[in-house]
Design an enzyme around this catalytic site. Sequence first.
Site, short mmCIF file in Angstrom:
data_model
loop_
_atom_site.label_atom_id
_atom_site.label_comp_id
_atom_site.label_asym_id
_atom_site.label_seq_id
_atom_site.Cartn_x
_atom_site.Cartn_y
_atom_site.Cartn_z
N GLY A 317 35.11 56.13 24.02
CA GLY A 317 35.16 55.89 23.03
C GLY A 317 33.57 56.21 22.33
O GLY A 317 32.79 55.18 22.79
N MET A 318 33.01 57.48 21.77
CA MET A 318 31.15 56.63 21.14
C MET A 318 31.25 56.90 19.89
O MET A 318 31.81 58.05 18.99
CB MET A 318 30.62 56.86 22.37
CG MET A 318 28.68 56.83 21.69
SD MET A 318 28.66 55.44 21.83
CE MET A 318 27.82 55.27 20.34
N GLU A 319 30.60 55.77 18.81
CA GLU A 319 30.99 55.69 17.72
C GLU A 319 30.03 57.28 16.72
O GLU A 319 30.22 56.28 15.62
CB GLU A 319 31.05 55.08 17.23
CG GLU A 319 29.53 54.15 17.32
CD GLU A 319 29.87 52.99 18.51
OE1 GLU A 319 29.97 53.31 20.05
OE2 GLU A 319 28.80 51.99 18.92
N HIS A 343 39.05 51.87 16.86
CA HIS A 343 37.94 50.77 17.17
C HIS A 343 36.94 51.85 17.20
O HIS A 343 35.76 51.23 15.88
CB HIS A 343 37.78 50.96 18.61
CG HIS A 343 36.69 49.96 19.50
ND1 HIS A 343 36.58 49.07 19.64
CD2 HIS A 343 35.55 50.31 19.83
CE1 HIS A 343 35.25 48.24 19.36
NE2 HIS A 343 34.74 49.72 20.52
N GLU A 344 36.56 53.13 17.64
CA GLU A 344 35.74 54.06 16.59
C GLU A 344 35.05 53.88 15.42
O GLU A 344 34.13 53.99 14.69
CB GLU A 344 35.70 55.20 18.05
CG GLU A 344 35.89 55.26 18.88
CD GLU A 344 34.85 54.02 19.27
OE1 GLU A 344 33.80 53.56 19.25
OE2 GLU A 344 35.15 53.56 20.58
N HIS A 347 33.07 51.42 13.90
CA HIS A 347 32.20 51.21 13.71
C HIS A 347 31.43 51.97 12.67
O HIS A 347 30.00 51.18 12.97
CB HIS A 347 31.65 52.05 15.65
CG HIS A 347 31.82 51.26 16.75
ND1 HIS A 347 30.31 49.93 16.81
CD2 HIS A 347 32.32 51.24 17.36
CE1 HIS A 347 30.50 49.32 17.95
NE2 HIS A 347 31.61 50.26 18.50
N GLU A 366 29.73 45.09 18.94
CA GLU A 366 31.22 45.05 19.34
C GLU A 366 32.54 44.15 18.74
O GLU A 366 33.73 44.04 19.05
CB GLU A 366 31.08 45.63 21.41
CG GLU A 366 30.11 46.35 21.76
CD GLU A 366 31.30 47.90 21.39
OE1 GLU A 366 32.06 47.90 20.22
OE2 GLU A 366 30.09 48.87 20.73
N ASP A 424 22.43 48.85 30.03
CA ASP A 424 24.55 48.87 30.26
C ASP A 424 24.48 48.48 31.33
O ASP A 424 25.71 48.48 32.29
CB ASP A 424 23.64 51.14 31.17
CG ASP A 424 23.83 51.74 30.47
OD1 ASP A 424 23.66 51.13 28.92
OD2 ASP A 424 23.50 52.97 30.47
N1 BES Z 1 30.07 51.53 21.90
C1 BES Z 1 30.84 51.30 22.52
C2 BES Z 1 30.11 52.62 23.70
C3 BES Z 1 29.40 52.06 24.61
C4 BES Z 1 29.48 50.87 24.40
C5 BES Z 1 28.59 53.43 25.05
C6 BES Z 1 27.53 50.73 25.21
C7 BES Z 1 27.19 52.83 25.38
C8 BES Z 1 27.13 51.46 26.14
C9 BES Z 1 32.56 52.12 22.34
O1 BES Z 1 32.63 52.08 21.18
C10 BES Z 1 33.34 51.57 22.93
O2 BES Z 1 33.08 50.21 22.92
N2 BES Z 1 34.39 51.94 23.65
C11 BES Z 1 35.59 51.23 23.63
C12 BES Z 1 36.76 51.67 23.01
C13 BES Z 1 37.34 50.28 23.50
C14 BES Z 1 36.65 49.17 23.43
C15 BES Z 1 39.03 50.86 22.17
C16 BES Z 1 35.51 52.45 25.70
O3 BES Z 1 34.93 52.98 25.84
O4 BES Z 1 36.10 51.87 26.44
ZN ZN Z 2 33.00 49.69 20.52
#
Ligand code: BES
Ligand code: ZN
Length: 661
Positions: A317-319, A343-344, A347, A366, A424
């Site tokens: 997911g992306m918030e 989670h999202e 955020h 996070e 990244d």
């Molecule tokens: N913001 C993140 C995804 C992200 C982090 C994208 C860094 C690019 C760079 C998102 O909130 C996230 O943590 N997603 C997790 C969900 C999980 C922890 C519930 C995922 O994608 O698995």
């Molecule tokens: Zn996150």
Amino acid sequence: MRTFLAARQLVFTFDLTLRCSLIANTARSFSTSSPKMASHAHAVVRPLAKRDPNTLSNYDAWRMKHTTADLEVDFDAKSLKGVVHLTLQRLAEEQKIVLDTSFLDVHSVSVGGKDVKFEVASARIEPYGSPLTIDLGEKPTSDEVTLSIGMQTTKDCTALQWLTPAQTSNKKHPYMFSQCQAIHARSLFPCQDTPDVKATYTFNLRSPLPVLASGLPTGSKDYRPSKDGKSGTLLYTFHQAIPMPSYLFAVASGDLASASIGPRSTVWTGPEELKACQWEFEEDTEKYIQAAESIVYPYTWTTYNVLVLPPSFPYGGMENPTFTFATPTLISGDRQNVDVVAHELAHSWSGNLVSAGSWQHFWLNEGWTVYLERRIQGAIHGGDQVRDFSAIIGWKALSDSIAQFGEDHEFTKLVQNLEGKDPDDAFSSVPYEKGFTFLYYLEKLVGISKFDKFIPHYFTTFKEKSLDSYEFKECLLSFFASDAEASKQLETIDWDMWFYKPGFPLKPDFDTTLADQCYDLAAKWEALNDGKSDFKPSAKDIETFNANQSVVFLEKVQSFAKPLSPELSKLMGETYAYASSQNVEVVSRYLVIGLKADDKSAYEPAVELLGKVGRMKFVRPLFRELIIRDKDLAQKTLEKNKDFYHPICRGMMEKMFNRLG
Ligand code: BES
Ligand code: ZN
């Protein structure tokens, strides 16, 4: 305390070095066209306020306040093109504005209808891109300027994925979506691509298909018929009145339909998938929002919606504000993966309202979000046992990340030095789980009832702002300053250790009730695998397990010193129906066991899954095992799916292949 300050200064020193090289670089790029400006650049003395080393922008001199994106979605050219208007405020005596760009075509820059000089650095500064330097001329004008930048994205844009109709589920229409976190917004439009700068946004996006963006929809208008029998276009508009960092800029366009999942929530996805998506989320979404509101304070973004993307979406997911972007792997038909929505949603407070000032302090986004997510789950689904069970899964993810980086690695610290690095590459469970563990530790240290009062205080203090770990520390200590008992407890915190020690943090004493059943079953399999037991597995063994308990069981089996025999791996897949599970969390972990066991029947489904799911959480471990065991098959799989994967995922896989292959 002293070491802590020294370390903080170190970060700024690194930053200064980077900025000097940037100024030198800017001067070089101008020296061919205007030597006068080059000397001007050297004369500038800037205040030391830029704390993000992962941007080339001079956001300490000018600061983005509002962005209007007038862009057209061109599916044929696979490009977003048009004009972005950036309103910036002057913070220093500086006539040049440096913005981040990456693989972007910039055609023109004007102020008030008059063209101004600009230059995109000809050589890229890896991994940050090509700074765009705009010269406002000799005399300072006003303290606010609006730049109109004519631009288009290129085929190398890392933020966008373009799908042909054949790549979508109903094969009828093309599709496009963005993913900007961490530093990909600069490949979409010129900006100050740092979480330290927040701006409001207006999106005016023209497309032949419905559009979503990270703001509140303000309607669609101005239909334009198209020539050549193609679909006409509409202008879809959105407004984001709450200042947000560039990494939350988001857009998607495709064959989209919507259905209600709560009084202030809607799910968007392809028409064929709509019903299943609605069912998956309608039970919990509003409950989550209310639980979060009672832990922090009322939700401020008006509506909370979820866009379920095609399977190549690289994250769970992306918030993105107003519209969380989510992987379709959440739609497992059993409501077992909705924790990603918790989670999202969390955020919306941690990350989106209160943001880490640089990716070096990513744990503030996070770690806080995981903490809130587990509080929400605990509040709704049965208290501390459930919360600690989720934390145990997290601890395992942390152990895996530490094992992969190595215990002394910079990226296993809570506060990381990312000077010269691509955020990244630092991405892992460390900021999530070490961050969570730290907050959990603080909660236990002062006691939950006192910590509960700190939570809204923290999120009020930094609302609509960005902060770093040192400001977090100050905020915590000052909040409890008048409480002698709590202050005494806080004095025992070894801040240096928490912030800068690589490897494992102190392990909390988790309630293991729910995990124990999983470990007990794993122990039986281990004994069987070691020839020390005559255990007869049956479907009854996991009768009471939810999907997360199966995950914990499977992860324990993954970590056996001796991999399962191929026969036992096969038996497990059949007896527990893991091999045919619709839940990707379960089946992907089972397939890792199969590959580790060299169970021949696991290769084909593993390759098949790698062609169906582009979420990096699943791609990464499966692809790693495949490279180790069958390099040729791994290469073929990558080659076959390279257009299916998102550019970020493809890049990650190529790097992994070059490292391990
Ligand atoms: N913001 C993140 C995804 C992200 C982090 C994208 C860094 C690019 C760079 C998102 O909130 C996230 O943590 N997603 C997790 C969900 C999980 C922890 C519930 C995922 O994608 O698995
Ligand atoms: Zn996150």
